[in-house]
Every structure is written in C-alpha cells, then in structure tokens.
Design an enzyme around this catalytic site. Structure first.
Site, PDB file in Angstrom:
ATOM      1  N   ASP A 143       0.940  -1.062  -0.128  1.00 41.48           N
ATOM      2  CA  ASP A 143       0.327   0.145  -0.394  1.00 41.48           C
ATOM      3  C   ASP A 143       0.858   1.275   0.200  1.00 41.48           C
ATOM      4  O   ASP A 143       1.852   1.390   0.687  1.00 41.48           O
ATOM      5  CB  ASP A 143      -0.951   0.404   1.348  1.00 41.48           C
ATOM      6  CG  ASP A 143      -1.920   1.200   1.343  1.00 41.48           C
ATOM      7  OD1 ASP A 143      -1.632   1.819   0.778  1.00 41.48           O
ATOM      8  OD2 ASP A 143      -3.448   0.907   2.159  1.00 41.48           O
ATOM      9  N   TYR A 184      -7.904  14.941 -10.550  1.00 41.04           N
ATOM     10  CA  TYR A 184      -7.219  13.347 -11.311  1.00 41.04           C
ATOM     11  C   TYR A 184      -6.048  14.270 -12.681  1.00 41.04           C
ATOM     12  O   TYR A 184      -5.167  13.767 -11.476  1.00 41.04           O
ATOM     13  CB  TYR A 184      -7.883  12.428 -11.533  1.00 41.04           C
ATOM     14  CG  TYR A 184      -7.081  11.518 -12.498  1.00 41.04           C
ATOM     15  CD1 TYR A 184      -6.314  10.205 -11.879  1.00 41.04           C
ATOM     16  CD2 TYR A 184      -6.537  11.945 -13.723  1.00 41.04           C
ATOM     17  CE1 TYR A 184      -5.550   9.553 -12.489  1.00 41.04           C
ATOM     18  CE2 TYR A 184      -6.166  10.664 -14.596  1.00 41.04           C
ATOM     19  CZ  TYR A 184      -5.686   9.625 -14.274  1.00 41.04           C
ATOM     20  OH  TYR A 184      -4.814   8.616 -14.716  1.00 41.04           O
ATOM     21  N   LYS A 233      -1.509  14.551 -11.944  1.00 42.07           N
ATOM     22  CA  LYS A 233      -0.703  13.811 -12.596  1.00 42.07           C
ATOM     23  C   LYS A 233      -0.016  14.997 -12.844  1.00 42.07           C
ATOM     24  O   LYS A 233       1.127  14.877 -13.107  1.00 42.07           O
ATOM     25  CB  LYS A 233      -1.618  13.535 -13.655  1.00 42.07           C
ATOM     26  CG  LYS A 233      -1.947  12.227 -13.980  1.00 42.07           C
ATOM     27  CD  LYS A 233      -1.030  11.037 -13.265  1.00 42.07           C
ATOM     28  CE  LYS A 233      -1.528  10.126 -13.369  1.00 42.07           C
ATOM     29  NZ  LYS A 233      -1.201   8.399 -13.035  1.00 42.07           N
ATOM     30  N   THR A 280      -8.205  -0.113 -19.279  1.00 36.52           N
ATOM     31  CA  THR A 280      -8.308  -0.322 -18.420  1.00 36.52           C
ATOM     32  C   THR A 280      -9.557  -0.591 -16.939  1.00 36.52           C
ATOM     33  O   THR A 280     -10.632   0.319 -17.885  1.00 36.52           O
ATOM     34  CB  THR A 280      -7.144   0.578 -17.752  1.00 36.52           C
ATOM     35  OG1 THR A 280      -7.623   1.277 -16.869  1.00 36.52           O
ATOM     36  CG2 THR A 280      -5.609   0.717 -18.206  1.00 36.52           C
TER      37      THR A 280
END
Length: 291
Positions: free
Chosen positions: A56, A148, A152, A183
C-alpha cells in the site's frame, strides 16, 4: 545471478496497466516484481509465475517492508522502478469531496515520492531507471477530472525535477504521458452522480454517461506496455515519452498553440452550451421580482 535485471512495478491489479507491464518485462527476460494491495486478488500474477508482494503506497511501513523483501531477492540492486499505482476520482471541481482528493494525492503523488525515497539507493547502485506513469490529464483541463488532472500534473513536474537531480547519479527518469488506455480504472467511479443541488445538475445525465462509458479508441494496454517497456530499456531514453490514444494531437497542440486552446474544444465536447443556457434560466428565475 549478477546478470539478472529486476523491474519493480507498483499497482499490478488484474486488468490494469501494471499487470501488462510486468507481463512485458517478463517476456523480455527481466525478473519482474509486481505489487498488489494487501487485500487485492493476486491469482493473475501467481498463475503467470510473476513474483509479487503486498504493498500500500500510502503506508510508510508497507513501503519499508517491501524494500526489505526486494533487497533480499535482488541482493540490494534495482534496475527499474515503475510508479504505476494510481486511482481516479471523477467529479466537477465545485462539487469535489476534499477527503477523496486527499486520498488520491496520497496514492498518485505521495506514493511515488515514498517509493523513490526508500528505493533510491538500490537504483543508484544499479545505475537504473525510474518510470513515472503520467497522463494527458496532466496536460489538458479535461472536464470532471480537475482533481485527477492535478495529481498527474504534480507527478509530472516532480518527475521532471527528479530527472535533473538524479542525472549526476547516473539514474534515468522517464515521465510517461499516457493517452487513454483500455483498463478498468473507471470501475470505482461508475456510481458517482452530480449532486442534485449542484450548478452542474443540468448535465447530470451527461455526467452519468461519462463515468459509465466504455472508452472508444483506447489503446490496448498490452500494446501500451510493449512500447513503454521498450523505451525504458533504451540506453538514452527520452525525458518524456508520449504514448496512447490522442497523444499525438495533444502533444502538437500543447507545444504550438495558446494555453486556452482546450477551452473551446472542451466546451463543445462536454455540452457546456446547454449548461450555460440552464444557468441563465436559473438566474433569471431567481432574480425575477416576486408579487
């Protein structure tokens, strides 16, 4: 044993980029080491004969324990580290749950930072390579992905600075700018809905279709892995490697166009004209005089 090369890839759950990467490293004769969350299924890795450990990336103790296991396996060297573990969070910027975003930053940004902090000596000893899996989301202001995208963008800029700092120590750092890859990363966001009282509620149906979509034209993850792995094994790899759906166009526009080139494109793609009209109607009703 000294001739064996080792590649450690985080985030190798079934159906993701990480799984494809360790399969490709293995195919090329490199001893791939995968990680999965402690509670995550690992049968896809054991069935393929791939070495794996629980990890983790948000837990310091977990990273330290992984390092001890990898040191024992490799004799204290690591040729390649791929920071691939990542999660998504899809929501409008104004309706964001800050706690969700803090968790995502912990995985997507602080996770790679923890990994490099603990594994840098092994990589320096091997004069190795670090790959940080970025995204076109860190380049363009893709709607519903503000948080998000921010993870990045942060990762990519950190990665670029890391590249400069590691160069004198003979370690390559490659930032991968990924296009849309096929994915299952969206599966955890399929339940999300625009709040009923949100200014974006007129686009609730559009948002629902967005989070439950099956990406069209996405790059096959195994094809993606083949190209990324090949790049990581080059003697002099590029600082940034763009690969995946739409990256050619995005790279061109980001390089040669004005900073707001995306605004009008996204306005059309995400039906913002409809939102503008709905907002104007709402404001007119609120401001209308009452008898």
């Amino acid at each position: 044993m000294s001739g064996v090369k080792y590649a450690l890839v985080t985030g190798c759950g079934k159906g993701g980029i990480g799984e494809a990467l360790v399969a490709e490293y293995t195919r090329r004769g490199i001893h791939a080491i995968a990680t999965v969350l402690p509670q995550e299924a690992s049968g896809h890795l054991s069935d393929a004969g791939i070495t794996f450990f629980p990890l983790d990336v948000t837990v310091e103790k977990s990273v330290v324990e992984l390092k001890a296991s990898v040191q024992e396996l490799t004799g204290g060297r690591l040729d390649i580290l791929v920071n691939c573990a990542g999660i998504a969070y899809t929501m409008t910027a104004i309706d964001t749950d800050v706690a969700e975003v803090q968790r995502m930053f912990d995985v997507n940004v602080f996770g790679p930072i923890r990994m490099v902090h603990h594994f840098h000596d092994m990589l320096i000893r091997a004069e190795g390579t670090i790959l940080n899996i970025g995204s076109i989301g860190g380049i363009i202001p893709y709607l519903y992905g503000s948080s998000y995208n921010a993870t990045k963008a942060a990762l990519q800029h950190w990665s670029s600075t890391l590249r400069v700092e590691m160069a004198p120590l003979n370690v390559n750092v490659i930032t991968i700018i990924s296009g849309e890859v096929g994915t299952n990363i969206l599966k955890s966001d399929a339940h999300r809905q625009i709040p009923e009282d949100s200014y974006y509620s007129p686009l609730a149906d559009d948002f629902q279709r967005h989070v439950t979509r099956v990406p069209q034209g996405a790059t096959d993850r195994f094809k993606y892995a083949s190209n990324v792995v090949a790049t990581s094994l080059k003697q002099s790899p590029p600082a940034w490697f763009w690969y995946g759906s739409a990256t050619g166009m995005i790279r061109f526009l980001d390089t040669f166009c004005w900073r707001t080139v995306w605004d009008w494109m996204l306005w059309k793609w995400f039906n913002l004209k409809a939102l503008q009209k709905a907002h104007a109607t709402r404001m007119a009703k609120e401001q209308a005089p009452r008898d």
